[in-house]
Scaffold this active site. Structure first.
Site, PDB file in Angstrom:
ATOM      1  NE  ARG A  15      -2.041  -1.714   3.560  1.00  9.54           N
ATOM      2  CZ  ARG A  15      -2.494  -1.892   4.794  1.00  9.54           C
ATOM      3  NH1 ARG A  15      -3.696  -1.449   5.138  1.00  9.54           N
ATOM      4  NH2 ARG A  15      -1.752  -2.496   5.700  1.00  9.54           N
ATOM      5  CE  LYS A  74       0.633  -2.431   9.513  1.00 12.80           C
ATOM      6  NZ  LYS A  74      -0.565  -2.662  10.365  1.00 12.80           N
ATOM      7  CE1 TYR A  93      -5.420   2.371  10.254  1.00  7.97           C
ATOM      8  CE2 TYR A  93      -4.293   1.855   8.189  1.00  7.97           C
ATOM      9  CZ  TYR A  93      -5.463   2.128   8.889  1.00  7.97           C
ATOM     10  OH  TYR A  93      -6.663   2.163   8.222  1.00  7.97           O
ATOM     11  CG  HIS A  95      -1.827  -0.970  15.098  1.00  9.06           C
ATOM     12  ND1 HIS A  95      -3.192  -1.062  15.266  1.00  9.06           N
ATOM     13  CD2 HIS A  95      -1.610  -0.933  13.756  1.00  9.06           C
ATOM     14  CE1 HIS A  95      -3.779  -1.102  14.084  1.00  9.06           C
ATOM     15  NE2 HIS A  95      -2.844  -1.007  13.155  1.00  9.06           N
ATOM     16  CD  GLU A 117      -3.744   2.923  15.331  1.00  2.00           C
ATOM     17  OE1 GLU A 117      -2.862   2.832  16.204  1.00  2.00           O
ATOM     18  OE2 GLU A 117      -3.509   3.342  14.173  1.00  2.00           O
ATOM     19  CG  ASP A 269      -3.313  -4.811  13.819  1.00  3.60           C
ATOM     20  OD1 ASP A 269      -4.187  -5.146  14.636  1.00  3.60           O
ATOM     21  OD2 ASP A 269      -3.588  -4.258  12.731  1.00  3.60           O
TER      22      ASP A 269
END
Length: 371
Positions: A15, A74, A93, A95, A117, A269
Site C-alpha cells: 500500500r 504501517k 497506523y 498500534h 486507528e 496488530d
C-alpha cells in the site's frame, strides 16, 4: 506544509499513503509533497502519475523523512526510528498499545505520533480504520478457508459442504466491522456461521441484518469455549480502540479444536485476542501450527490487496491530511476533537489514555497541552 510519503518497508506491504488525486489536492493548496521513488508501484501508481499531480519524486527515504509531516500506512519499522525527531509529525497506523519499541522511540525523540486507528467519532466510529477493517474481515475468511484445505495443512473441509455433507463451522468472535464483514463472506461461501459479541444490542442488529443466516450468541467464557471446540475456522475480530486486544480464547480452548482447524486473529496488530497467537506472521510465511491448528497471524492483511486497500484508505485519510496541512497541529487539535483523538504521542508524552494504560505510563490530555 512540506509533506513526505515514504515507500513502505514492512514485509509484503504494497500500500501507499497517498494517491495522485491526494497529491493534486495538496499541491493546489500550495503544499509541497515529496514521494519516494517507486512508493506507489505496489498499488499500480507510478512516478509519472505522481509527478503529473504535482509531486516531487525523490530517490531516497532520507529526503522524504526530512519533511515536516510524514504520511505512511504501517507503523515504522526499527530501521526507520533513526528518522524520528522533535519537529516531525508522523501520521500513520501506529498500534502503539502492542508496539512497545515504536512507542519508546517516539517518546525518546519527542516525535508527534498521530494514529489513524484512534481517530474516533462521537458515536464511537473509527473512520480511518473502518475501510481496512472491512477488507481484513472479508480476507480473514478468504485466508482461513485456504488453510482448511488439506494441501495447505488443513482438515480438508469445503466451507459450503455439498448435498449430503455438512458445511464448515465458522465462528467469529466480535460483531464490529471486522466481524460483520467476515460474516458476509462466510455466509456467501455457504458456511454455518456463529458470531459472538458482548453487546446484545449489536447482536440484535446483526440478526436483523443477516435475516437468520447466522447464529448469534452472547460472548462469555462458557459460550466461547463451546464454540471454539466446534469451529473449523475461528476468527478473532475484537477491537478496543487504542488498547491491547483482550485475550478471549485461551490456550486450553484451542487444544479442544480438531486437528487441521484454522484460526485467523485479525486483532494481532493490537496484541491478538487468542492466547496461542503469540507471534506475528507475514504474507510471505503466513501460518504456523500450534496444537495441530493452523494459526494465521498476518498483521497487515489488507496489504495483500494493495490497490483496493490503498484507494479505500486514502479515500478517508486524505481530508484529515489536507486539514492538518492547512491548519497545523495546534489549531487542528483545538478545533476538531475527532482528530485530537488520533494524537498518541507529543513532545515525549503519551496523550492517548488507552495507550498510556497499555504501557503503564502517565497520560496527558493533548488539548490541555495547547491551552
Amino acid at each position: 506544509m512540506k509533506i513526505g510519503v515514504p515507500k513502505e518497508i514492512k514485509s509484503n506491504e504494497n500500500r501507499v499513503a497517498i494517491t495522485p488525486a491526494g497529491v493534486m489536492m495538496l499541491t493546489q493548496a500550495d503544499h509541497e509533497v515529496k514521494i519516494e521513488s517507486g512508493a506507489g508501484l505496489g498499488s499500480g501508481m507510478d512516478n509519472e502519475a505522481y509527478k503529473s499531480a504535482g509531486a516531487v519524486i525523490v530517490p531516497s527515504a532520507d529526503q522524504v523523512w526530512a519533511q515536516e509531516l510524514v504520511v505512511k500506512v504501517k507503523e515504522p519499522q526499527p530501521s526507520e526510528f533513526t528518522y524520528f525527531r522533535k519537529d516531525l509529525l508522523l501520521f500513520t497506523y501506529l498500534h502503539l498499545a502492542a508496539e512497545k519499541g515504536v512507542t519508546e522511540a517516539l517518546l525518546e525523540n519527542k516525535t508527534t505520533g498521530i494514529a489513524y486507528e484512534t481517530i474516533q467519532l462521537a458515536n464511537g466510529g473509527l473512520p480511518l480504520l473502518t475501510p481496512m477493517s472491512e477488507i481484513a474481515g472479508r480476507m480473514s475468511v478468504q485466508a482461513g478457508v485456504r488453510f482448511l484445505e488439506k494441501v495447505h495443512g488443513g482438515k480438508g473441509v469445503l466451507p459450503s459442504g455439498v448435498p449430503g455433507v455438512s458445511p464448515a463451522n465458522v465462528v467469529i468472535i466480535g460483531g464490529g466491522i471486522v466481524g460483520t464483514n467476515a460474516a458476509k463472506m462466510a455466509i456467501g461461501l455457504g458456511a454455518n456461521v456463529t458470531l459472538l459479541d458482548i453487546n446484545i444490542e449489536r447482536l440484535r442488529q446483526l440478526e436483523d441484518l443477516f435475516q437468520g443466516k447466522i447464529r448469534t450468541l452472547a460472548s462469555n467464557q462458557f459460550n466461547i469455549a463451546e464454540q471454539v471446540r466446534k469451529a473449523d475456522l475461528l476468527i478473532g475480530a475484537v477491537l478496543i480502540p487504542g488498547a491491547r486486544a483482550p485475550k478471549l480464547v485461551t490456550e486450553e480452548m484451542v487444544k479442544t479444536m480438531e486437528p487441521g482447524s484454522a484460526i485467523v486473529d485479525v486483532a494481532v496488530d493490537q496484541g491478538g485476542s487468542i492466547e496461542t497467537v503469540d507471534r506475528v506472521t507475514t504474507h510471505e510465511d503466513p501460518v504456523y501450527v500450534k496444537h495441530n491448528v493452523n494459526h494465521y497471524a498476518v498483521a497487515n492483511i489488507p496489504g495483500a490487496v494493495s490497490k483496493t486497500a490503498t484507494y479505500a484508505l486514502t479515500n478517508v485519510t486524505a481530508p484529515y491530511i489536507f486539514n492538518l496541512a492547512n491548519n497545523g497541529l495546534k489549531d487542528y487539535v483545538q478545533s476538531d476533537k475527532v482528530f485530537a483523538n488520533g494524537v498518541n504521542t507529543y513532545q515525549g508524552k503519551i496523550v492517548h489514555e488507552a495507550v498510556a494504560k497499555a504501557h503503564n505510563k502517565r497520560y496527558i490530555d493533548i488539548r490541555s497541552v495547547f491551552e
